[in-house]
Design a protein around this motif. Sequence first.
Motif, PDB file in Angstrom:
ATOM      1  N   LEU A   1       0.787  -1.231   0.000  1.00 29.46           N
ATOM      2  CA  LEU A   1       0.000   0.000   0.000  1.00 29.46           C
ATOM      3  C   LEU A   1       0.818   1.279   0.000  1.00 29.46           C
ATOM      4  CD1 LEU A   1      -2.702  -1.056   2.614  1.00 29.46           C
ATOM      5  CD2 LEU A   1      -2.869  -1.121   0.116  1.00 29.46           C
ATOM      6  N   LEU A   2       2.110   1.198   0.332  1.00 28.82           N
ATOM      7  CA  LEU A   2       2.918   2.402   0.503  1.00 28.82           C
ATOM      8  C   LEU A   2       4.297   2.222  -0.113  1.00 28.82           C
ATOM      9  CD1 LEU A   2       3.071   5.221   1.954  1.00 28.82           C
ATOM     10  CD2 LEU A   2       4.123   4.011   3.854  1.00 28.82           C
ATOM     11  N   THR A   3       4.770   3.269  -0.762  1.00 33.35           N
ATOM     12  CA  THR A   3       6.124   3.299  -1.316  1.00 33.35           C
ATOM     13  C   THR A   3       6.843   4.503  -0.731  1.00 33.35           C
ATOM     14  OG1 THR A   3       5.414   2.312  -3.390  1.00 33.35           O
ATOM     15  CG2 THR A   3       7.474   3.521  -3.438  1.00 33.35           C
TER      16      THR A   3
ATOM     17  N   ASP B   1       0.110   7.834 -14.719  1.00 32.63           N
ATOM     18  CA  ASP B   1      -0.362   6.616 -14.058  1.00 32.63           C
ATOM     19  C   ASP B   1       0.725   5.909 -13.243  1.00 32.63           C
ATOM     20  OD1 ASP B   1       1.159   5.823 -16.200  1.00 32.63           O
ATOM     21  OD2 ASP B   1      -0.261   4.338 -16.917  1.00 32.63           O
ATOM     22  N   ALA B   2       1.879   6.541 -13.074  1.00 28.98           N
ATOM     23  CA  ALA B   2       3.006   5.887 -12.403  1.00 28.98           C
ATOM     24  C   ALA B   2       2.887   5.859 -10.886  1.00 28.98           C
ATOM     25  CB  ALA B   2       4.315   6.569 -12.794  1.00 28.98           C
ATOM     26  N   ARG B   3       2.173   6.809 -10.287  1.00 27.39           N
ATOM     27  CA  ARG B   3       2.134   6.925  -8.827  1.00 27.39           C
ATOM     28  C   ARG B   3       0.739   7.266  -8.320  1.00 27.39           C
ATOM     29  NH1 ARG B   3       7.211   7.137  -5.591  1.00 27.39           N
ATOM     30  NH2 ARG B   3       8.795   6.943  -7.166  1.00 27.39           N
ATOM     31  N   GLY B   4       0.505   6.880  -7.071  1.00 21.46           N
ATOM     32  CA  GLY B   4      -0.697   7.314  -6.370  1.00 21.46           C
ATOM     33  C   GLY B   4      -0.415   8.655  -5.703  1.00 21.46           C
ATOM     34  N   GLU B   5      -1.244   9.015  -4.734  1.00 15.26           N
ATOM     35  CA  GLU B   5      -1.025  10.253  -3.988  1.00 15.26           C
ATOM     36  C   GLU B   5       0.299  10.163  -3.251  1.00 15.26           C
ATOM     37  OE1 GLU B   5      -3.958  12.928  -1.506  1.00 15.26           O
ATOM     38  OE2 GLU B   5      -3.435  11.119  -0.400  1.00 15.26           O
ATOM     39  N   GLU B   6       1.058  11.261  -3.224  1.00 15.33           N
ATOM     40  CA  GLU B   6       2.336  11.223  -2.513  1.00 15.33           C
ATOM     41  C   GLU B   6       2.714  12.577  -1.931  1.00 15.33           C
ATOM     42  OE1 GLU B   6       5.890  10.143  -4.671  1.00 15.33           O
ATOM     43  OE2 GLU B   6       5.464  11.534  -6.267  1.00 15.33           O
ATOM     44  N   VAL B   7       3.487  12.500  -0.863  1.00 12.16           N
ATOM     45  CA  VAL B   7       4.099  13.666  -0.244  1.00 12.16           C
ATOM     46  C   VAL B   7       5.563  13.662  -0.674  1.00 12.16           C
ATOM     47  CG1 VAL B   7       4.801  14.741   1.928  1.00 12.16           C
ATOM     48  CG2 VAL B   7       2.566  13.648   1.734  1.00 12.16           C
TER      49      VAL B   7
ATOM     50  N   LYS C   1      23.408  19.809  -6.117  1.00 12.85           N
ATOM     51  CA  LYS C   1      22.952  18.496  -5.670  1.00 12.85           C
ATOM     52  C   LYS C   1      21.606  18.697  -4.997  1.00 12.85           C
ATOM     53  CE  LYS C   1      24.067  15.031  -2.217  1.00 12.85           C
ATOM     54  NZ  LYS C   1      24.994  14.720  -1.138  1.00 12.85           N
ATOM     55  N   GLY C   2      20.771  17.679  -5.060  1.00 14.77           N
ATOM     56  CA  GLY C   2      19.482  17.751  -4.397  1.00 14.77           C
ATOM     57  C   GLY C   2      19.075  16.398  -3.865  1.00 14.77           C
ATOM     58  N   VAL C   3      18.322  16.404  -2.769  1.00 20.35           N
ATOM     59  CA  VAL C   3      17.834  15.146  -2.179  1.00 20.35           C
ATOM     60  C   VAL C   3      16.348  15.312  -1.880  1.00 20.35           C
ATOM     61  CG1 VAL C   3      18.070  13.477  -0.302  1.00 20.35           C
ATOM     62  CG2 VAL C   3      20.093  14.718  -1.121  1.00 20.35           C
ATOM     63  N   LEU C   4      15.553  14.352  -2.362  1.00 21.53           N
ATOM     64  CA  LEU C   4      14.108  14.322  -2.124  1.00 21.53           C
ATOM     65  C   LEU C   4      13.757  13.122  -1.263  1.00 21.53           C
ATOM     66  CD1 LEU C   4      12.545  14.704  -5.692  1.00 21.53           C
ATOM     67  CD2 LEU C   4      12.853  16.482  -4.000  1.00 21.53           C
ATOM     68  N   TYR C   5      12.702  13.273  -0.453  1.00 20.45           N
ATOM     69  CA  TYR C   5      12.072  12.145   0.219  1.00 20.45           C
ATOM     70  C   TYR C   5      10.654  12.083  -0.322  1.00 20.45           C
ATOM     71  CZ  TYR C   5       9.694   9.289   3.623  1.00 20.45           C
ATOM     72  OH  TYR C   5       8.936   8.308   4.216  1.00 20.45           O
ATOM     73  N   ARG C   6      10.235  10.901  -0.759  1.00 22.59           N
ATOM     74  CA  ARG C   6       8.900  10.727  -1.317  1.00 22.59           C
ATOM     75  C   ARG C   6       8.210   9.579  -0.588  1.00 22.59           C
ATOM     76  NH1 ARG C   6       9.872  10.276  -7.684  1.00 22.59           N
ATOM     77  NH2 ARG C   6       7.612  10.454  -7.712  1.00 22.59           N
ATOM     78  N   ALA C   7       6.957   9.799  -0.216  1.00 26.13           N
ATOM     79  CA  ALA C   7       6.138   8.749   0.400  1.00 26.13           C
ATOM     80  C   ALA C   7       4.768   8.819  -0.246  1.00 26.13           C
ATOM     81  CB  ALA C   7       6.027   8.954   1.913  1.00 26.13           C
ATOM     82  N   GLY C   8       4.329   7.690  -0.790  1.00 29.06           N
ATOM     83  CA  GLY C   8       3.048   7.714  -1.481  1.00 29.06           C
ATOM     84  C   GLY C   8       2.354   6.376  -1.481  1.00 29.06           C
ATOM     85  N   THR C   9       1.074   6.447  -1.820  1.00 29.15           N
ATOM     86  CA  THR C   9       0.285   5.242  -1.923  1.00 29.15           C
ATOM     87  C   THR C   9       0.602   4.545  -3.232  1.00 29.15           C
ATOM     88  OG1 THR C   9      -1.544   6.446  -2.930  1.00 29.15           O
ATOM     89  CG2 THR C   9      -1.589   6.192  -0.535  1.00 29.15           C
ATOM     90  N   SER C  10       0.499   3.228  -3.215  1.00 32.46           N
ATOM     91  CA  SER C  10       0.705   2.471  -4.443  1.00 32.46           C
ATOM     92  C   SER C  10      -0.504   2.673  -5.341  1.00 32.46           C
ATOM     93  CB  SER C  10       0.893   0.996  -4.115  1.00 32.46           C
ATOM     94  OG  SER C  10       2.023   0.841  -3.283  1.00 32.46           O
ATOM     95  N   VAL C  11      -0.268   2.637  -6.628  1.00 26.60           N
ATOM     96  CA  VAL C  11      -1.341   2.878  -7.592  1.00 26.60           C
ATOM     97  C   VAL C  11      -2.241   1.659  -7.666  1.00 26.60           C
ATOM     98  CG1 VAL C  11      -1.885   3.452  -9.976  1.00 26.60           C
ATOM     99  CG2 VAL C  11       0.173   4.333  -8.931  1.00 26.60           C
TER     100      VAL C  11
END
Length: 116
Positions: free
Chosen positions: A40-42, A59-65, A106-116
Amino acid sequence: MNSQAEVTTGGIAQCTNVAAGERWRDPRAASQTLRTEGALLTTEFAVFAPHEVRDEAADARGEEVVAILEGEFDVDAAGEHYRLVAGEAILIPPREPRRFTCLGAKGVLYRAGTSV
């Protein structure tokens, strides 16, 4: 706790059971991603090289922060454009295209999202 993390350069690493505080970044690599996926979560940490651009289809991702941990990014998502810096975050609705452009050295992201 044993780690089963695998780090790849310029690609995506699948991992489970990463020990707290474990160093996963290769300081010689310009671009890398560490991703964990569940039913459910990535979640993902992504290190961007200078001026690197990453696109994802609608269509690659669900909702994400998405939170900016280091650097400055242009984020295009859901038909809108944002410029975000370290300490800022954005909520992206599901099934919307998204583009991340690292604006600095340089840049660093954190991503948390629902699976599609």
